[in-house]
Design an enzyme around this catalytic site. Sequence first.
Site, PDB file in Angstrom:
ATOM      1  N   TYR A 183       0.933  -1.251   0.342  1.00 20.54           N
ATOM      2  CA  TYR A 183       0.150   0.248  -0.115  1.00 20.54           C
ATOM      3  C   TYR A 183       0.619   1.234   0.155  1.00 20.54           C
ATOM      4  CZ  TYR A 183      -4.266  -2.047   0.983  1.00 20.54           C
ATOM      5  OH  TYR A 183      -5.887  -2.742   0.792  1.00 20.54           O
ATOM      6  N   LYS A 232       3.081 -15.047   2.699  1.00 21.20           N
ATOM      7  CA  LYS A 232       3.106 -15.748   1.188  1.00 21.20           C
ATOM      8  C   LYS A 232       4.946 -15.916   0.745  1.00 21.20           C
ATOM      9  CE  LYS A 232       1.588 -17.797  -2.494  1.00 21.20           C
ATOM     10  NZ  LYS A 232       1.062 -18.526  -2.956  1.00 21.20           N
ATOM     11  N   ASP A 241      -2.797 -18.580  -0.214  1.00 18.21           N
ATOM     12  CA  ASP A 241      -4.089 -19.518  -0.278  1.00 18.21           C
ATOM     13  C   ASP A 241      -4.177 -20.319   0.045  1.00 18.21           C
ATOM     14  OD1 ASP A 241      -1.579 -19.919  -0.659  1.00 18.21           O
ATOM     15  OD2 ASP A 241      -1.418 -21.258  -3.050  1.00 18.21           O
ATOM     16  N   ASP A 255      -6.746  -6.982   3.966  1.00 15.15           N
ATOM     17  CA  ASP A 255      -7.513  -6.485   3.463  1.00 15.15           C
ATOM     18  C   ASP A 255      -8.574  -7.559   2.838  1.00 15.15           C
ATOM     19  OD1 ASP A 255      -9.752  -4.437   2.111  1.00 15.15           O
ATOM     20  OD2 ASP A 255      -7.973  -4.910   0.468  1.00 15.15           O
ATOM     21  N   ASP A 308     -12.822  -8.940   3.957  1.00 19.03           N
ATOM     22  CA  ASP A 308     -13.582  -9.018   3.037  1.00 19.03           C
ATOM     23  C   ASP A 308     -14.227 -10.931   3.052  1.00 19.03           C
ATOM     24  OD1 ASP A 308     -13.425  -6.451   2.562  1.00 19.03           O
ATOM     25  OD2 ASP A 308     -14.623  -6.653   0.514  1.00 19.03           O
TER      26      ASP A 308
HETATM   27  C1  IPM Z   1     -10.421  -1.462   3.684  1.00 18.65           C
HETATM   28  C2  IPM Z   1     -10.603  -0.920   2.225  1.00 18.65           C
HETATM   29  C3  IPM Z   1      -9.004   0.279   2.235  1.00 18.65           C
HETATM   30  C4  IPM Z   1      -8.596  -0.640   2.169  1.00 18.65           C
HETATM   31  C5  IPM Z   1     -10.012   0.933   0.513  1.00 18.65           C
HETATM   32  C6  IPM Z   1     -11.045   1.354   1.044  1.00 18.65           C
HETATM   33  C7  IPM Z   1      -8.683   2.317   0.615  1.00 18.65           C
HETATM   34  O1  IPM Z   1     -11.050  -2.420   1.934  1.00 18.65           O
HETATM   35  O2  IPM Z   1     -10.154  -1.080   4.648  1.00 18.65           O
HETATM   36  O3  IPM Z   1     -10.623  -2.509   3.641  1.00 18.65           O
HETATM   37  O4  IPM Z   1      -7.827  -1.459   1.080  1.00 18.65           O
HETATM   38  O5  IPM Z   1      -7.967  -0.632   2.988  1.00 18.65           O
HETATM   39 MG    MG Z   2     -10.814  -3.916   2.311  1.00 14.89          MG
END
Ligand code: IPM
Ligand code: MG
Length: 356
Positions: free
Chosen positions: A138, A189, A221, A245, A249
């Site tokens: 990042y 990884k 993975d 990240d 999700d």
């Molecule tokens: C998160 C989001 C952010 C990230 C984006 C909005 C920049 O997806 O907080 O998980 O990638 O960190």
């Molecule tokens: Mg995210």
Amino acid sequence: MKVAVLPGDGVGREIVPEAVKVLKAVSNGRFELELEYGAIGMSGVEATGKPLPDETLAMAQRCDAILFGSVGGPEYEQWLRKNKVRSGLLQLRRTLGLNANLRPVRPIRELASVSTLKPEVIDGLDMLIVRELSSDIYFGEPRGPVESANGERESINTMRYRESEVRAIAHVAFKAAQQRNRRVCSVDKANVLETMQLWRDVMTEVGREYPDVELTHLYIDAAAMALLRTPTRFDVIVTGNMFGDILSDEAAMLAGSLGMMPSASLAPGGKGLYEPIHGSAPDIAGRDIANPLATILSAAMLLRYTLKRETEAVLVEEAVRRVVAAGTRTGDIMETGCTQVGTRAMGDAVVAALAG
Ligand code: IPM
Ligand code: MG
């Protein structure tokens, strides 16, 4: 205590007011809470020409905690790209040194059938993802926009970790595990990337300082698969910025919806930013349908970690659980036999549950 409130863009402007309602209700008669409002993201650009306006940064720096909504949207991404500027949220995370992102995954039992996984797979799940938040690909340099090289377009980003950064997040993970079930799974990884070999080495070294915590390692993975196959094997997962990240999700589906996933981003000095893990959801913004519970649960984390109000944090989490259990649902967690409500009505329901 001073809290900077940064609703941001998209659904952020709808869900943050609901979390503020809940914070006001739970603090009423118990403790003083001073709120200050600032612009960030596209809202910051519109107000001041910057995604992280100077006033907003100053406010975030002087406040004890930050309650954050979301930034993003096609217009914003275009603007950032054109102006070669980094997202206001990323600037804020980096500038405030918010290196430890805690993303708890604790599905509410009554939401088990909302998940796409079988209820018995998620039964009893209580996991914490510790995501390193201020380094990795990042922020790694060198990085570069698309350029022409040998007649085709080329672009670069760098996955980079310093030993001290890995060490810092390792301590956060091991300390968290000591308060929980004493198991840390580090996800990397290391079979391919040198950066991740360093990650694994440092995790192993720090792990020796915590003989009471069991440390295991998984490649990203394999971890992605294990998270769906046997999620209950995990206690604390510690991983880098980008893998965290993605995994968080994925883990949201264990909790039934992205709209149920809160987070706390903490700096070593104690400053905390609290935000739902989902984005600005421009497709549903402005229609009073977004689920505010992730943000309300983030406000509970604010009560817990910055304000040290464990009792009130639990009150909020319990209120959310009762509302959902009673069948009050936004569209993302709707089931037959339940009552579908909008963003504001969901906030009101949590406030009512707090009172009752
Ligand atoms: C998160 C989001 C952010 C990230 C984006 C909005 C920049 O997806 O907080 O998980 O990638 O960190
Ligand atoms: Mg995210």
